[in-house]
Design a protein around this motif. Sequence first.
Motif, short mmCIF file in Angstrom:
data_model
loop_
_atom_site.label_atom_id
_atom_site.label_comp_id
_atom_site.label_asym_id
_atom_site.label_seq_id
_atom_site.Cartn_x
_atom_site.Cartn_y
_atom_site.Cartn_z
N ARG A 34 0.80 -1.22 0.00
CA ARG A 34 0.00 0.00 0.00
C ARG A 34 0.84 1.27 0.00
O ARG A 34 0.39 2.31 -0.43
N SER A 35 2.05 1.21 0.50
CA SER A 35 2.87 2.41 0.63
C SER A 35 3.64 2.78 -0.63
O SER A 35 4.43 3.71 -0.62
N VAL A 36 3.44 2.05 -1.71
CA VAL A 36 4.17 2.34 -2.95
C VAL A 36 3.21 2.64 -4.08
O VAL A 36 2.04 2.25 -4.04
N ARG A 37 3.71 3.37 -5.07
CA ARG A 37 2.86 3.65 -6.24
C ARG A 37 3.22 2.75 -7.42
O ARG A 37 2.53 2.72 -8.42
N GLY A 38 4.30 2.00 -7.29
CA GLY A 38 4.70 1.08 -8.35
C GLY A 38 6.17 0.77 -8.28
O GLY A 38 6.82 1.03 -7.27
N TRP B 161 11.21 -0.35 -5.91
CA TRP B 161 9.95 0.20 -5.41
C TRP B 161 10.00 1.72 -5.39
O TRP B 161 11.01 2.31 -5.02
N THR C 185 7.98 4.79 -3.62
CA THR C 185 7.01 5.04 -2.56
C THR C 185 5.95 6.04 -3.02
O THR C 185 6.17 6.82 -3.95
N ASP C 186 4.85 6.01 -2.33
CA ASP C 186 3.72 6.88 -2.64
C ASP C 186 3.78 8.16 -1.81
O ASP C 186 2.84 8.93 -1.80
N GLN C 187 4.87 8.40 -1.12
CA GLN C 187 4.98 9.54 -0.23
C GLN C 187 5.55 10.74 -0.98
O GLN C 187 6.73 10.78 -1.31
N THR D 219 7.31 12.09 -6.65
CA THR D 219 8.59 11.51 -7.02
C THR D 219 8.78 11.73 -8.51
O THR D 219 8.30 10.94 -9.31
N SER E 47 2.78 -0.35 -12.45
CA SER E 47 1.91 -0.52 -11.28
C SER E 47 0.87 -1.58 -11.62
O SER E 47 0.62 -1.87 -12.79
#
Length: 110
Positions: free
Chosen positions: A3-7, A25, A27-29, A32, A42
């Motif tokens: 869940r914490s990554v976008r792809g 990986w 991250t979705d934070q 980027t 993804s």
Amino acid sequence: MPRSVRGVLLRSVHPHPAQPIHTMWITDQGPTPLRAGSILLSWAPSLGNGVDVTARLRLASAEVLLANWPGLRGDWTPVVHPTLHEVIGLHAALSVATHALHLANHLAAV
């Protein structure tokens, strides 16, 4: 996909489809920004126990949808491999041609 990554960012794609696709990986934070020529993969579950796989390509001025493979089952890397390998090669060739054109224009102006 966690869940914490976008792809995953493609690091390399071997010419032979049986070889693994090397990824990292993302991250979705926060935003980027990807560098030009980068491919982001993804995936998400689809109906019927498959996965929907999406590839996005970063160009010089935008991130664009490269491909979408809906409802893939099992090991889907052989399905996406040809597209990823060819796009990476095409982008590299276009980058070389662009640099050569800029150099030729610079030399012509001197």
